[in-house]
Design an enzyme around this catalytic site. Structure first.
Site, PDB file in Angstrom:
ATOM      1  N   ASP A 165       0.811  -1.219   0.000  1.00  0.00           N
ATOM      2  CA  ASP A 165       0.000   0.000   0.000  1.00  0.00           C
ATOM      3  C   ASP A 165       0.847   1.272   0.000  1.00  0.00           C
ATOM      4  OD1 ASP A 165      -2.424   1.306  -0.120  1.00  0.00           O
ATOM      5  OD2 ASP A 165      -2.686   1.393   2.051  1.00  0.00           O
ATOM      6  N   ASP A 203      -3.602  -4.941  -5.151  1.00  0.00           N
ATOM      7  CA  ASP A 203      -2.939  -3.642  -5.335  1.00  0.00           C
ATOM      8  C   ASP A 203      -1.444  -3.736  -5.639  1.00  0.00           C
ATOM      9  OD1 ASP A 203      -5.415  -2.685  -4.624  1.00  0.00           O
ATOM     10  OD2 ASP A 203      -4.811  -1.927  -2.676  1.00  0.00           O
ATOM     11  N   ASP A 355     -14.399   0.724   5.514  1.00  0.00           N
ATOM     12  CA  ASP A 355     -13.194   1.332   4.961  1.00  0.00           C
ATOM     13  C   ASP A 355     -12.596   2.355   5.926  1.00  0.00           C
ATOM     14  OD1 ASP A 355     -13.463  -0.014   2.471  1.00  0.00           O
ATOM     15  OD2 ASP A 355     -14.911   1.475   1.816  1.00  0.00           O
TER      16      ASP A 355
END
Length: 374
Positions: A165, A203, A355
């Protein structure tokens, strides 16, 4: 986890196919999505290890007891075989999750019946987001062995790539590539021998702007190795690589990164995944996935899986990504999509886990879950 960003927001479709020849695997980071929370912000739920296999020695074959003489009327015994495992009948719902914990603890809550029937009872992915080499094999095995006993297919998510991330909300993972390689070896040792779907490092290929050229090359090599190791450990493992989503990188840019990470090789890959933790409509993601696969090349059998956990109403206007209002559950998880090249619809992001806006990042939030399910 990545959600949506800037002008091209949370999960939609890229217009047009950009040839991989026009930009290398590291070009085109200009449309970086904003990062949302991920399960890595919480410790993984404890998973009960399966009972150990007995190590008792077999009876000695060297003992020389006299064999009894067979009676003339006695029939020779046939060697008995263990019954073949049942065929996989669908996706596996692991019995250890935050939503199930909430349902068990809140039987009288008026929201419980809807949350239980529409979310808790559905199969979803099991994330392994904490870097714990000593226990990772037994924890993965607990999931895969449970699925094997049920004759179903589990979905597991290894999520420990170094510099995960890019230092955002889901920061963490292995301290370096060597440690990651070792963790992957241990992860693969728990995959068993039955069919299992691996959603490899969400990701990791869509978000690389924090890496220099050497670090990117190391990441590509580590992901290519991870796929090979998992498919060598369990040839029935189906490994899918990160294609981001349709509002992020152009298809050609993403395909070049995927190719560099081994996703075009049958020795390491079964295809790509899209839309993890995002909201784009399934039709948009399927179209994008086909463009990426066309640009990627590779064996004709490569396919795609799509996260449909929260895309029932599509992406919100303006690219809002953090627990946006008005979202709904998408298609139920299934291995039979009826769509060419789309191998499965999966619930990779667990619906109801915040989230970070309607609850603490990564925690199950019943009001949010009820809104998605209603």
């Amino acid at each position: 986890m990545v959600a949506a960003a800037s002008v091209v927001a949370t999960v939609g479709t890229v217009a047009g196919l950009v040839s991989a020849l026009d930009s290398g695997p590291d070009g085109g980071d200009e449309a970086r999505p904003t990062v949302s929370a991920s399960p890595s912000l919480l410790p993984m739920p404890a998973v009960t290890n399966p009972p150990p296999t007995s190590n008792s020695p077999s009876p000695s074959r060297s003992s020389k007891k006299p064999k009894p003489k067979a009676s003339p009327s006695a029939r020779p015994r046939r060697a008995t075989r263990a019954p073949a495992p049942p065929p996989a009948t669908g996706l596996y719902r692991h019995g250890d999750s935050q939503v199930l914990d909430w349902v068990r603890a809140n039987r009288s809550d008026p929201r419980r019946p809807l949350i239980e029937s529409r979310i808790a009872d559905r199969p979803a992915a099991v994330w392994f987001a904490d870097f714990t080499p000593a226990t990772i094999t037994s924890r993965v095995r607990a999931v895969t062995s449970g699925a094997a006993a049920a004759g179903q297919v589990p979905v597991v998510v290894p999520y420990a790539i170094p510099q995960r991330d890019c230092g955002g909300a889901s920061d963490g993972g292995a301290p370096d590539v060597g440690a990651y390689d070792d963790w992957i070896d241990r992860f693969a040792a728990g995959l068993g021998s039955r069919e299992v779907i691996v959603v490899l490092e969400p990701d990791a290929l869509s978000q690389t702007e924090c890496l220099d050229a050497g670090q990117r090359a190391d990441r590509y090599a580590a992901l290519a190795r991870a796929g090979r190791v998992m498919k060598a450990a369990n040839p029935r493992a189906r490994v899918y690589y990160d294609a981001g989503h349709s509002d992020w990188n152009p298809a050609g840019t993403q395909a070049a990164r995927l190719r560099a990470a081994g996703a075009a090789s049958a020795a390491s890959s079964d295809g790509i995944f899209t839309n993890v933790s995002n909201f784009n409509r399934t039709a948009d993601e399927a179209a994008y996935a086909r463009r990426v696969l066309a640009a990627l090349g590779g064996p004709s059998g490569l396919g795609a899986v799509i996260d449909t956990s929260r895309n029932g109403n599509g992406a919100p206007a303006g690219g809002e990504w953090c627990d946006p209002d008005g979202r709904k559950l998408g298609q139920a998880p299934t291995l039979r999509t009826g769509e060419s090249g789309i191998d499965a619809y999966l619930w990779v992001k667990l619906p109801g886990e915040s989230d970070g806006c309607k609850g603490e990042p990564g925690t199950f939030t019943p009001d949010y879950a009820y809104e998605l399910a209603d």
